[in-house]
Enzyme design. Structure first.
Site, PDB file in Angstrom:
ATOM      1  N   ASP A   1       0.073   5.055   1.031  1.00 23.97           N
ATOM      2  CA  ASP A   1      -0.166   6.273   2.122  1.00 23.97           C
ATOM      3  C   ASP A   1      -0.199   5.419   3.581  1.00 23.97           C
ATOM      4  O   ASP A   1      -0.940   4.609   3.873  1.00 23.97           O
ATOM      5  CB  ASP A   1      -1.254   7.050   1.997  1.00 23.97           C
ATOM      6  CG  ASP A   1      -1.238   7.747   1.019  1.00 23.97           C
ATOM      7  OD1 ASP A   1      -0.439   9.043   1.138  1.00 23.97           O
ATOM      8  OD2 ASP A   1      -1.698   7.478  -0.135  1.00 23.97           O
TER       9      ASP A   1
ATOM     10  N   ASP B   1      -2.114  -0.355   5.633  1.00 25.31           N
ATOM     11  CA  ASP B   1      -2.181   0.267   7.000  1.00 25.31           C
ATOM     12  C   ASP B   1      -4.021   0.488   7.070  1.00 25.31           C
ATOM     13  O   ASP B   1      -4.207   1.054   8.312  1.00 25.31           O
ATOM     14  CB  ASP B   1      -1.747   1.735   7.380  1.00 25.31           C
ATOM     15  CG  ASP B   1      -2.219   2.798   6.341  1.00 25.31           C
ATOM     16  OD1 ASP B   1      -2.383   2.295   5.111  1.00 25.31           O
ATOM     17  OD2 ASP B   1      -2.309   3.573   6.871  1.00 25.31           O
TER      18      ASP B   1
ATOM     19  N   ASP C   1       0.716  -1.159  -0.011  1.00 22.60           N
ATOM     20  CA  ASP C   1      -0.002  -0.086   0.049  1.00 22.60           C
ATOM     21  C   ASP C   1       0.990   1.033   0.004  1.00 22.60           C
ATOM     22  O   ASP C   1       2.206   0.941   0.244  1.00 22.60           O
ATOM     23  CB  ASP C   1      -0.828  -0.025   1.337  1.00 22.60           C
ATOM     24  CG  ASP C   1      -1.587   1.330   1.772  1.00 22.60           C
ATOM     25  OD1 ASP C   1      -2.268   1.605   0.698  1.00 22.60           O
ATOM     26  OD2 ASP C   1      -1.383   1.615   2.693  1.00 22.60           O
TER      27      ASP C   1
HETATM   28  O1  LIG Z   1      -4.359   3.022  -0.279  1.00 24.74           O
HETATM   29  P1  LIG Z   1      -3.442   4.049   0.109  1.00 24.74           P
HETATM   30  O2  LIG Z   1      -2.254   4.299  -0.757  1.00 24.74           O
HETATM   31  O3  LIG Z   1      -3.025   4.218   1.601  1.00 24.74           O
HETATM   32  O4  LIG Z   1      -4.471   5.527  -0.190  1.00 24.74           O
HETATM   33  C1  LIG Z   1      -5.486   5.877   0.833  1.00 24.74           C
HETATM   34  C2  LIG Z   1      -5.800   7.302   0.716  1.00 24.74           C
HETATM   35  O5  LIG Z   1      -4.340   7.717   1.060  1.00 24.74           O
HETATM   36  C3  LIG Z   1      -4.414   9.184   0.938  1.00 24.74           C
HETATM   37  O6  LIG Z   1      -4.823   9.878   2.261  1.00 24.74           O
HETATM   38  C4  LIG Z   1      -4.415   9.758   3.265  1.00 24.74           C
HETATM   39  O7  LIG Z   1      -3.063   9.868   3.317  1.00 24.74           O
HETATM   40  C5  LIG Z   1      -2.783  11.347   3.161  1.00 24.74           C
HETATM   41  C6  LIG Z   1      -1.787  11.812   3.429  1.00 24.74           C
HETATM   42  O8  LIG Z   1      -0.695  11.267   4.385  1.00 24.74           O
HETATM   43  C7  LIG Z   1      -3.483  12.095   4.677  1.00 24.74           C
HETATM   44  O9  LIG Z   1      -3.527  13.316   4.731  1.00 24.74           O
HETATM   45  C8  LIG Z   1      -5.022  11.527   4.678  1.00 24.74           C
HETATM   46  O10 LIG Z   1      -5.675  12.057   5.671  1.00 24.74           O
HETATM   47  C9  LIG Z   1      -5.257   9.961   4.586  1.00 24.74           C
HETATM   48  O11 LIG Z   1      -6.423   9.327   4.207  1.00 24.74           O
HETATM   49  C10 LIG Z   1      -4.698   9.865  -0.342  1.00 24.74           C
HETATM   50  O12 LIG Z   1      -4.634  11.190  -0.280  1.00 24.74           O
HETATM   51  C11 LIG Z   1      -6.367   9.312  -0.522  1.00 24.74           C
HETATM   52  O13 LIG Z   1      -6.712  10.001  -1.560  1.00 24.74           O
HETATM   53  C12 LIG Z   1      -6.055   7.855  -0.676  1.00 24.74           C
HETATM   54  O14 LIG Z   1      -7.542   7.187  -0.813  1.00 24.74           O
END
Ligand SMILES: O=P(O)(O)OC[C@H]1O[C@H](O[C@H]2O[C@H](CO)[C@@H](O)[C@H](O)[C@H]2O)[C@H](O)[C@@H](O)[C@@H]1O
Length: 396
Positions: A113, A305, A111
């Protein structure tokens, strides 16, 4: 009454029974039908509450975890210790993991983020550190490696910038083989490597993005991110008192889009097509497409995560093949077998893999097992016939 199928919004049935916290805000009125019946209002209220509850429960604070007690990230905390007994550290258990993978081809799914980059307030600033990139690059030299992210495929590639990986963006709804493999194996890779099961939803996603941008524009801190086949509504920077308003507005917008649903991640609401496709399906698809679906000889490791990563953990459990590893500092209900606390532990784990298993993988290559990176194995979406056929049948 079963509300779970009556709205695009996926809700927690327990939360639905909670009372509404307030009246409809005036800026919602433009989206509300005139002369709404009392019972319909009640359903809408319940759905908003369900969504609000999901928003709260999916965003545990480090020092306050309602499900498991206070400050559950400390080793001395009994709740944390008991969780660690169920979902041990993948670093502490590294030897067992290596033993289970003995003689098998490892495939790595990551993954983005919260796994490869730390969670930050501004999604555009969620960069990956150079040392993490080096670890992922090294892993990909020995093991087929894929990024499976909720972000758009282009966006996550901009962060990772490694051509030798496979990328599944938009929660697995946008899968592409690595361009490096393409360049090296142009003859073998003539067929399309792109798989986009939600392609027909593109115009709808653009439309809903506009509506969401419009309705949240007045809420301080709320932002909307178009991830191509899905949309994120971020509330990390929204005051707690306004979370209910965010839930109401998203719910209200989705009334006009019955073919879209909303799920929740880490302080984010994810609007996406109602299709039977998720990160778990994407992992199965990639394994099959890459010729790695031999459960006896292939050992997939998936590190993530988020709630959306649970679909991938479930797939590995069901196949009884490989391990899911949850990245979390607090105890969580999970289908993962192991845990890591944060991206720095993820990097340590990846480096351990390289140090301890590269010899074994070279040995596998000698025996003629497929080595992705030196050979194009993902030739087309058509290869993963079973998964795609099932998907079409369910979706039609
Ligand atoms: O599947 P992932 O790669 O984990 O993506 C899921 C979402 O991740 C991002 O949002 C998350 O991370 C951001 C930066 O650290 C944070 O600000 C936010 O609160 C988290 O939810 C991304 O911006 C989303 O579009 C993804 O869906």
């Amino acid at each position: 009454m079963d509300l779970s199928n009556s709205s695009p919004v996926i809700t927690d049935p327990v939360a639905i029974s909670q009372p509404l916290l307030g009246g409809l805000p005036s800026n919602l009125m433009q989206f509300s039908a005139m002369n709404v019946s009392v019972s319909r209002l009640k359903i809408e209220e319940a759905l908003v509450n369900g969504l609000l509850d999901a928003m709260k429960s999916s965003s545990p604070r480090r020092r306050l975890n309602a499900a498991f007690g206070q400050d559950s990230s400390s080793d001395e905390d009994p709740a944390y210790s008991s969780w660690m007994a169920k979902c041990p550290s993948a670093l502490v258990s590294f030897k067992q993991i290596v033993a289970s993978a003995q003689g098998k081809k490892i495939a790595v799914f990551l993954d983005y983020d919260g796994t490869l980059s730390p969670i930050v307030d501004d999604p555009d600033k969620a960069v990956m550190s150079p040392v993490m990139r080096a670890a992922v690059r090294n892993v990909a030299k020995y093991f087929p490696t894929a990024i499976v992210s909720g972000r758009s495929r282009n966006k996550v590639f901009e962060f990772v910038t490694l051509k030798e990986l496979y990328y599944a963006g938009s929660h697995g709804m946008d899968i592409m083989a690595s361009s490096a493999n393409y360049e090296h194996n142009a003859e073998k890779c003539k067929q399309s490597s792109l798989f986009q099961p939600a392609r027909e939803f593109l115009p709808m996603i653009d439309e809903v993005t506009k509506s969401l941008l419009h309705v949240v524009s007045g809420i301080e801190g709320a932002t909307v991110e178009n991830n191509k086949f899905c949309v994120s509504v971020h509330y990390r920077n929204v005051a707690d008192k306004d979370w209910e308003l965010v839930a109401r507005l998203v719910n209200e917008v989705l009334e006009a889009f019955p073919r879209l649903k909303v799920t929740n991640g880490r302080m984010v609401l994810e609007v996406r097509p109602v299709i039977d496709w998720d990160k778990g399906k994407a992992v199965e698809f990639l394994l099959q497409s890459l010729g790695l679906d031999d459960t006896e000889n292939v050992f997939p490791v998936y590190i993530g995560d988020d709630r959306t990563d649970e679909d991938a953990f479930k797939v590995l459990r069901r196949r009884n093949c490989g391990y899911g590893i949850l990245v979390s500092q607090v105890p969580k209900e999970t289908q993962a077998f192991y845990s890591l606390r944060d991206p720095s532990e993820v990097m340590e784990f990846l480096n351990f893999l390289i140090e301890n298993l590269e010899d074994q993988q070279e040995h596998d290559e000698d025996r003629g097992l497929p080595m992705i990176g030196s050979q194009c194995n993902m030739v087309s979406a058509g290869i993963a016939t079973e998964i795609v056929r099932n998907f079409k049948e369910e979706g039609s």
